[in-house]
Design a protein around this motif. Structure first.
Motif, mmCIF file in Angstrom:
data_model
loop_
_atom_site.group_PDB
_atom_site.id
_atom_site.type_symbol
_atom_site.label_atom_id
_atom_site.label_comp_id
_atom_site.label_asym_id
_atom_site.label_seq_id
_atom_site.Cartn_x
_atom_site.Cartn_y
_atom_site.Cartn_z
ATOM 1 N N VAL A 68 3.005 1.266 -13.572
ATOM 2 C CA VAL A 68 4.154 0.667 -12.894
ATOM 3 C C VAL A 68 5.098 1.738 -12.376
ATOM 4 C CG1 VAL A 68 6.186 -0.792 -13.237
ATOM 5 C CG2 VAL A 68 4.011 -1.432 -14.251
ATOM 6 N N VAL A 69 5.527 1.570 -11.122
ATOM 7 C CA VAL A 69 6.555 2.432 -10.544
ATOM 8 C C VAL A 69 7.715 1.555 -10.082
ATOM 9 C CG1 VAL A 69 4.968 4.251 -9.810
ATOM 10 C CG2 VAL A 69 5.507 2.413 -8.242
ATOM 11 N N ARG A 70 8.894 2.136 -10.082
ATOM 12 C CA ARG A 70 10.085 1.435 -9.617
ATOM 13 C C ARG A 70 10.611 2.149 -8.377
ATOM 14 N NH1 ARG A 70 14.096 -1.972 -12.369
ATOM 15 N NH2 ARG A 70 12.524 -1.806 -13.983
ATOM 16 N N ILE A 71 10.807 1.386 -7.314
ATOM 17 C CA ILE A 71 11.401 1.898 -6.083
ATOM 18 C C ILE A 71 12.897 1.590 -6.165
ATOM 19 C CG2 ILE A 71 11.468 1.662 -3.568
ATOM 20 C CD1 ILE A 71 8.889 2.954 -4.617
ATOM 21 N N THR A 72 13.723 2.605 -5.956
ATOM 22 C CA THR A 72 15.162 2.444 -6.163
ATOM 23 C C THR A 72 15.969 2.456 -4.870
ATOM 24 O OG1 THR A 72 15.370 4.822 -6.537
ATOM 25 C CG2 THR A 72 15.053 3.430 -8.479
ATOM 26 N N SER A 73 15.278 2.536 -3.722
ATOM 27 C CA SER A 73 15.959 2.561 -2.433
ATOM 28 C C SER A 73 15.106 1.832 -1.400
ATOM 29 C CB SER A 73 16.172 4.007 -1.981
ATOM 30 O OG SER A 73 16.508 4.058 -0.619
ATOM 31 N N ASP A 74 15.750 1.109 -0.489
ATOM 32 C CA ASP A 74 15.024 0.421 0.571
ATOM 33 C C ASP A 74 14.335 1.400 1.521
ATOM 34 O OD1 ASP A 74 15.719 -2.068 -0.398
ATOM 35 O OD2 ASP A 74 17.438 -2.300 0.941
ATOM 36 N N MET A 75 14.751 2.651 1.533
ATOM 37 C CA MET A 75 14.171 3.666 2.411
ATOM 38 C C MET A 75 13.014 4.426 1.751
ATOM 39 S SD MET A 75 15.805 3.116 5.096
ATOM 40 C CE MET A 75 15.100 4.433 6.050
ATOM 41 N N GLU A 76 12.766 4.191 0.477
ATOM 42 C CA GLU A 76 11.741 4.916 -0.276
ATOM 43 C C GLU A 76 10.358 4.295 -0.049
ATOM 44 O OE1 GLU A 76 11.117 6.440 -4.884
ATOM 45 O OE2 GLU A 76 12.789 5.147 -4.369
ATOM 46 N N SER A 77 9.351 5.145 0.154
ATOM 47 C CA SER A 77 7.971 4.696 0.343
ATOM 48 C C SER A 77 7.238 4.655 -0.990
ATOM 49 C CB SER A 77 7.218 5.653 1.262
ATOM 50 O OG SER A 77 7.814 5.708 2.518
ATOM 51 N N ASN A 94 0.826 -1.209 0.000
ATOM 52 C CA ASN A 94 0.000 0.000 0.000
ATOM 53 C C ASN A 94 0.858 1.254 0.000
ATOM 54 O OD1 ASN A 94 -2.600 -1.301 0.243
ATOM 55 N ND2 ASN A 94 -1.939 -1.875 2.284
ATOM 56 N N THR A 95 0.265 2.363 -0.434
ATOM 57 C CA THR A 95 0.924 3.660 -0.376
ATOM 58 C C THR A 95 1.472 3.876 1.031
ATOM 59 O OG1 THR A 95 -0.510 4.589 -2.071
ATOM 60 C CG2 THR A 95 0.529 6.150 -0.574
ATOM 61 N N GLY A 96 2.720 4.321 1.120
ATOM 62 C CA GLY A 96 3.368 4.564 2.403
ATOM 63 C C GLY A 96 4.236 3.412 2.867
ATOM 64 N N ASP A 97 3.994 2.199 2.332
ATOM 65 C CA ASP A 97 4.851 1.057 2.676
ATOM 66 C C ASP A 97 6.250 1.287 2.121
ATOM 67 O OD1 ASP A 97 2.691 -0.232 3.835
ATOM 68 O OD2 ASP A 97 2.410 -1.656 2.187
ATOM 69 N N LYS A 98 7.241 0.708 2.783
ATOM 70 C CA LYS A 98 8.624 0.725 2.299
ATOM 71 C C LYS A 98 8.997 -0.715 1.951
ATOM 72 C CE LYS A 98 10.054 4.774 4.883
ATOM 73 N NZ LYS A 98 10.956 5.320 5.872
ATOM 74 N N PRO A 99 8.582 -1.160 0.767
ATOM 75 C CA PRO A 99 8.735 -2.569 0.410
ATOM 76 C C PRO A 99 10.118 -2.962 -0.106
ATOM 77 C CG PRO A 99 7.646 -1.417 -1.352
ATOM 78 C CD PRO A 99 7.837 -0.427 -0.230
ATOM 79 N N GLY A 100 11.006 -2.010 -0.260
ATOM 80 C CA GLY A 100 12.340 -2.302 -0.788
ATOM 81 C C GLY A 100 12.411 -2.080 -2.281
ATOM 82 N N GLU A 101 13.627 -2.157 -2.792
ATOM 83 C CA GLU A 101 13.847 -1.933 -4.219
ATOM 84 C C GLU A 101 13.042 -2.926 -5.039
ATOM 85 O OE1 GLU A 101 17.906 -1.539 -5.530
ATOM 86 O OE2 GLU A 101 18.502 -0.845 -3.546
ATOM 87 N N GLY A 102 12.508 -2.447 -6.157
ATOM 88 C CA GLY A 102 11.761 -3.331 -7.044
ATOM 89 C C GLY A 102 10.759 -2.577 -7.887
ATOM 90 N N THR A 103 9.967 -3.353 -8.621
ATOM 91 C CA THR A 103 8.975 -2.821 -9.532
ATOM 92 C C THR A 103 7.595 -3.189 -9.007
ATOM 93 O OG1 THR A 103 10.539 -3.138 -11.351
ATOM 94 C CG2 THR A 103 8.247 -2.796 -11.948
ATOM 95 N N TYR A 104 6.695 -2.203 -8.978
ATOM 96 C CA TYR A 104 5.372 -2.372 -8.387
ATOM 97 C C TYR A 104 4.305 -1.876 -9.353
ATOM 98 C CZ TYR A 104 8.256 -3.087 -4.342
ATOM 99 O OH TYR A 104 9.205 -3.585 -3.492
ATOM 100 N N ARG A 105 3.222 -2.643 -9.499
ATOM 101 C CA ARG A 105 2.144 -2.300 -10.428
ATOM 102 C C ARG A 105 0.889 -1.926 -9.644
ATOM 103 N NH1 ARG A 105 1.962 -6.317 -14.311
ATOM 104 N NH2 ARG A 105 1.077 -7.725 -12.790
#
Length: 63
Positions: free
Chosen positions: A36-45, A18-29
């Motif tokens: 699709v968004v890509r999270i590039t840092s383990d600290m990114e929400s 969910n929005t606000g989660d910090k799921p770690g680096e990866g691709t999320y749909r």
């Protein structure tokens, strides 16, 4: 976050986040529109979907 637009359906089971989660680096749909968004840092929400504002995502495998 890097926005990637839409992709086709992923194969196999996916974890939901969910929005606000910090799921770690990866691709999320976005569960609502497929954007699709890509999270590039383990600290990114996860943000709200940049396309539709929805708040539920699934992690997809990178090809």
């Amino acid at each position: 976050m890097i926005a990637l637009s839409r992709v086709s359906e992923s194969k196999g089971a996916a974890m939901q986040y969910n929005t606000g989660d910090k799921p770690g680096e990866g691709t999320y749909r976005c569960e609502h529109c497929g954007y699709v968004v890509r999270i590039t840092s383990d600290m990114e929400s996860l943000p709200a979907c940049p396309n539709c504002g929805h708040h539920e995502f699934e992690k997809i495998e990178n090809d």
